[in-house]
Enzyme design. Structure first.
Site, PDB file in Angstrom:
ATOM      1  N   ASN A   7       0.659  -1.059  -0.170  1.00  0.00           N
ATOM      2  CA  ASN A   7      -0.128  -0.045  -0.092  1.00  0.00           C
ATOM      3  C   ASN A   7       0.815   1.191  -0.115  1.00  0.00           C
ATOM      4  O   ASN A   7       1.524   1.539   1.005  1.00  0.00           O
ATOM      5  CB  ASN A   7      -0.955  -0.073   1.146  1.00  0.00           C
ATOM      6  CG  ASN A   7      -2.103   1.076   1.259  1.00  0.00           C
ATOM      7  OD1 ASN A   7      -1.552   2.326   1.092  1.00  0.00           O
ATOM      8  ND2 ASN A   7      -2.970   0.873   1.701  1.00  0.00           N
ATOM      9  N   HIS A  49       0.727   6.033   1.802  1.00  0.00           N
ATOM     10  CA  HIS A  49       1.636   7.129   2.652  1.00  0.00           C
ATOM     11  C   HIS A  49       2.937   7.929   1.780  1.00  0.00           C
ATOM     12  O   HIS A  49       3.075   9.056   2.324  1.00  0.00           O
ATOM     13  CB  HIS A  49       2.261   6.348   3.743  1.00  0.00           C
ATOM     14  CG  HIS A  49       1.279   5.756   4.965  1.00  0.00           C
ATOM     15  ND1 HIS A  49       0.472   6.722   5.541  1.00  0.00           N
ATOM     16  CD2 HIS A  49       1.032   4.661   5.030  1.00  0.00           C
ATOM     17  CE1 HIS A  49      -0.587   6.062   6.161  1.00  0.00           C
ATOM     18  NE2 HIS A  49      -0.068   4.737   5.989  1.00  0.00           N
ATOM     19  N   HIS A  57      -5.853   3.652  -1.785  1.00  0.00           N
ATOM     20  CA  HIS A  57      -7.003   3.909  -1.382  1.00  0.00           C
ATOM     21  C   HIS A  57      -7.557   5.620  -1.955  1.00  0.00           C
ATOM     22  O   HIS A  57      -6.749   6.377  -1.571  1.00  0.00           O
ATOM     23  CB  HIS A  57      -6.978   3.906   0.034  1.00  0.00           C
ATOM     24  CG  HIS A  57      -8.223   4.107   0.871  1.00  0.00           C
ATOM     25  ND1 HIS A  57      -8.593   4.122   2.210  1.00  0.00           N
ATOM     26  CD2 HIS A  57      -9.597   4.354   0.230  1.00  0.00           C
ATOM     27  CE1 HIS A  57      -9.790   4.286   2.468  1.00  0.00           C
ATOM     28  NE2 HIS A  57     -10.372   4.516   1.446  1.00  0.00           N
ATOM     29  N   ARG A  75      -9.500   7.945  -1.167  1.00  0.00           N
ATOM     30  CA  ARG A  75     -10.479   8.479  -0.031  1.00  0.00           C
ATOM     31  C   ARG A  75     -11.435   9.373  -0.765  1.00  0.00           C
ATOM     32  O   ARG A  75     -10.832  10.279  -1.503  1.00  0.00           O
ATOM     33  CB  ARG A  75      -9.923   9.317   1.091  1.00  0.00           C
ATOM     34  CG  ARG A  75      -9.076   7.692   1.784  1.00  0.00           C
ATOM     35  CD  ARG A  75      -8.501   8.391   3.205  1.00  0.00           C
ATOM     36  NE  ARG A  75      -9.358   8.765   4.148  1.00  0.00           N
ATOM     37  CZ  ARG A  75      -9.695   7.853   5.211  1.00  0.00           C
ATOM     38  NH1 ARG A  75      -9.104   6.623   5.380  1.00  0.00           N
ATOM     39  NH2 ARG A  75     -10.758   8.268   6.045  1.00  0.00           N
ATOM     40  N   ARG A 126      -7.181  12.690   0.799  1.00  0.00           N
ATOM     41  CA  ARG A 126      -6.029  13.345   1.565  1.00  0.00           C
ATOM     42  C   ARG A 126      -4.960  12.809   1.202  1.00  0.00           C
ATOM     43  O   ARG A 126      -3.764  13.290   1.508  1.00  0.00           O
ATOM     44  CB  ARG A 126      -6.401  12.972   3.183  1.00  0.00           C
ATOM     45  CG  ARG A 126      -6.206  11.558   3.428  1.00  0.00           C
ATOM     46  CD  ARG A 126      -6.311  11.084   5.018  1.00  0.00           C
ATOM     47  NE  ARG A 126      -7.566  11.312   5.314  1.00  0.00           N
ATOM     48  CZ  ARG A 126      -7.934  10.748   6.370  1.00  0.00           C
ATOM     49  NH1 ARG A 126      -7.385  10.069   7.258  1.00  0.00           N
ATOM     50  NH2 ARG A 126      -9.281  11.191   6.958  1.00  0.00           N
ATOM     51  N   GLU A 185      -8.902   0.285  -2.963  1.00  0.00           N
ATOM     52  CA  GLU A 185      -9.799   0.471  -2.080  1.00  0.00           C
ATOM     53  C   GLU A 185     -10.725   1.629  -2.000  1.00  0.00           C
ATOM     54  O   GLU A 185     -10.131   2.828  -2.393  1.00  0.00           O
ATOM     55  CB  GLU A 185      -8.956   0.569  -0.822  1.00  0.00           C
ATOM     56  CG  GLU A 185      -8.050  -0.487  -0.341  1.00  0.00           C
ATOM     57  CD  GLU A 185      -7.278  -0.322   0.921  1.00  0.00           C
ATOM     58  OE1 GLU A 185      -7.454   0.946   1.603  1.00  0.00           O
ATOM     59  OE2 GLU A 185      -6.437  -0.995   1.005  1.00  0.00           O
ATOM     60  N   THR A 230      -8.519   3.299   8.471  1.00  0.00           N
ATOM     61  CA  THR A 230      -9.539   2.677   8.542  1.00  0.00           C
ATOM     62  C   THR A 230      -9.788   1.863   9.524  1.00  0.00           C
ATOM     63  O   THR A 230      -8.933   1.078   9.977  1.00  0.00           O
ATOM     64  CB  THR A 230      -9.606   1.913   7.229  1.00  0.00           C
ATOM     65  OG1 THR A 230      -9.285   2.423   6.115  1.00  0.00           O
ATOM     66  CG2 THR A 230     -10.966   1.111   6.855  1.00  0.00           C
ATOM     67  N   GLU A 235     -11.190  -9.248   2.888  1.00  0.00           N
ATOM     68  CA  GLU A 235     -10.032  -9.099   3.440  1.00  0.00           C
ATOM     69  C   GLU A 235     -10.321  -8.789   4.916  1.00  0.00           C
ATOM     70  O   GLU A 235     -11.012  -7.857   5.207  1.00  0.00           O
ATOM     71  CB  GLU A 235      -9.421  -7.608   2.894  1.00  0.00           C
ATOM     72  CG  GLU A 235      -8.038  -7.340   3.563  1.00  0.00           C
ATOM     73  CD  GLU A 235      -7.328  -6.273   2.916  1.00  0.00           C
ATOM     74  OE1 GLU A 235      -7.530  -5.715   1.837  1.00  0.00           O
ATOM     75  OE2 GLU A 235      -6.617  -5.429   3.579  1.00  0.00           O
ATOM     76  N   HIS A 268      -4.247  -4.562   7.720  1.00  0.00           N
ATOM     77  CA  HIS A 268      -4.409  -3.091   8.622  1.00  0.00           C
ATOM     78  C   HIS A 268      -3.485  -3.667   9.960  1.00  0.00           C
ATOM     79  O   HIS A 268      -3.514  -4.680  10.498  1.00  0.00           O
ATOM     80  CB  HIS A 268      -5.631  -3.229   9.113  1.00  0.00           C
ATOM     81  CG  HIS A 268      -5.820  -1.729   9.720  1.00  0.00           C
ATOM     82  ND1 HIS A 268      -6.065  -0.673   8.888  1.00  0.00           N
ATOM     83  CD2 HIS A 268      -5.545  -1.288  10.851  1.00  0.00           C
ATOM     84  CE1 HIS A 268      -6.187   0.562   9.390  1.00  0.00           C
ATOM     85  NE2 HIS A 268      -5.749   0.001  10.566  1.00  0.00           N
TER      86      HIS A 268
HETATM   87  N1  PXP Z   1      -6.128  -3.050   4.010  1.00  0.00           N
HETATM   88  C1  PXP Z   1      -6.909  -2.111   4.008  1.00  0.00           C
HETATM   89  C2  PXP Z   1      -8.382  -2.637   3.382  1.00  0.00           C
HETATM   90  C3  PXP Z   1      -6.676  -0.844   4.311  1.00  0.00           C
HETATM   91  O1  PXP Z   1      -7.594   0.054   4.408  1.00  0.00           O
HETATM   92  C4  PXP Z   1      -5.387  -0.633   4.748  1.00  0.00           C
HETATM   93  C5  PXP Z   1      -5.027   0.973   5.164  1.00  0.00           C
HETATM   94  O2  PXP Z   1      -5.338   1.748   4.342  1.00  0.00           O
HETATM   95  C6  PXP Z   1      -4.224  -1.494   4.750  1.00  0.00           C
HETATM   96  C7  PXP Z   1      -4.700  -2.624   4.386  1.00  0.00           C
HETATM   97  C8  PXP Z   1      -2.930  -1.192   5.053  1.00  0.00           C
HETATM   98  O3  PXP Z   1      -2.869  -0.893   6.390  1.00  0.00           O
HETATM   99  P1  PXP Z   1      -1.630  -0.572   7.164  1.00  0.00           P
HETATM  100  O4  PXP Z   1      -1.260   0.931   6.587  1.00  0.00           O
HETATM  101  O5  PXP Z   1      -1.887  -0.377   8.552  1.00  0.00           O
HETATM  102  O6  PXP Z   1      -0.523  -1.528   6.909  1.00  0.00           O
END
Ligand code: PXP
Length: 260
Positions: free
Chosen positions: A6, A9, A42, A44, A48, A69, A100, A150, A213
């Protein structure tokens, strides 16, 4: 195990200055070249981090599947349907949250979710639902027509962090942080058991099973022990680690340029 990286960030950092640095496409190339099996982003509602143009660019340039996402919001779903990612993962979204915070409520919003899945299927986009690890949520996800779930691992990750923290929480205002270690240990075991039971049940129903997550370099091994989980989506810990694996080089390079 499929590793979905992901890269949201990286866009968080870019948006802090509103310049194209760091470039999200560089993050895409580095992830693709170093073992990621999938790119997760994602879009959003508050934009952001990831912007619409990022999604377009990432889908166009990625050599890996893109897992997008999104919330069950009409405008966002229209955008996602037109951008055609390899998969859409429906997630709950509140503007005020930092990230989330829990799984999608597949019971309260069942009609909206069913409609969203139908809309995405009309655009030939397979759908995953980001849900809490319960038998009921697996059954409902299957009934609503998702191909995949998921499992939200946030609760497991939080307990793991508390149990492995060297900080003393005895006076903490959050009650859970005051729990004795044996209680945290038994909660950790219960959270893992919930994930495993949900994963097995989902697989029996014919759903593919991902998890994500709060997963990091310390806790991810627990997910590797659950055979039914075939995909992990990880963001925060990878990007956080990259700051420190890259900071030394970055400072050295600038020092060279600023030394007469
Ligand atoms: N999976 C989903 C569905 C998420 O919403 C997120 C956070 O955006 C993640 C995985 C990744 O989570 P983390 O950034 O805590 O590794």
């Amino acid at each position: 195990m499929t590793l979905g990286v992901n890269i949201d960030h990286v866009a968080v950092l870019r948006e802090a200055r509103r310049v194209n640095d760091p470039d999200i496409l560089n993050a895409l190339y580095v992830a693709c070249a170093n073992g990621a099996d999938q790119i997760t982003i994602h879009l959003r509602e508050d934009r952001r981090h990831i912007q619409d143009i990022d999604v377009k660019d990432i889908i166009r340039h990625s050599t890996l599947p893109v897992n997008l996402e999104c919330a069950i919001d009409k405008d966002i779903l229209n955008i996602v349907s037109s951008l055609k990612p390899h998969r859409a993962t429906l997630v709950p979204e509140k503007r005020e949250e930092v990230t989330t915070e829990g799984g999608l409520d597949v019971f309260t919003y069942e009609d909206e979710i069913r409609y969203a899945i139908e809309q995405l299927h009309d655009s030939i986009i397979p759908v995953s639902l980001f849900v809490d690890p319960t038998i009921e949520a697996m059954d409902k996800s299957k009934e609503l027509g998702a191909e995949m779930v998921e499992l939200h691992t946030g609760s497991f990750a939080n307990i793991f962090a508390m149990l492995n923290s060297s900080l003393s929480y005895s006076n903490h205002s959050i009650k859970e942080l005051q729990l004795p270690r044996y209680e945290l240990q038994s909660r950790l075991e219960k959270s893992l058991e919930d994930i495993e039971i949900a994963a097995k049940h989902a697989k029996k129903l014919g759903l593919e099973v991902a998890a994500g997550h709060g997963l990091n370099y310390h806790n991810v091994s627990h997910m590797m022990n659950i055979q039914e989980i075939t995909e992990l989506n990880i963001g925060q810990s990878i990007i956080a680690r990259s700051v420190f694996s890259g900071l030394a080089e970055a400072v050295k390079e600038m020092k060279k340029l600023t030394t007469r």
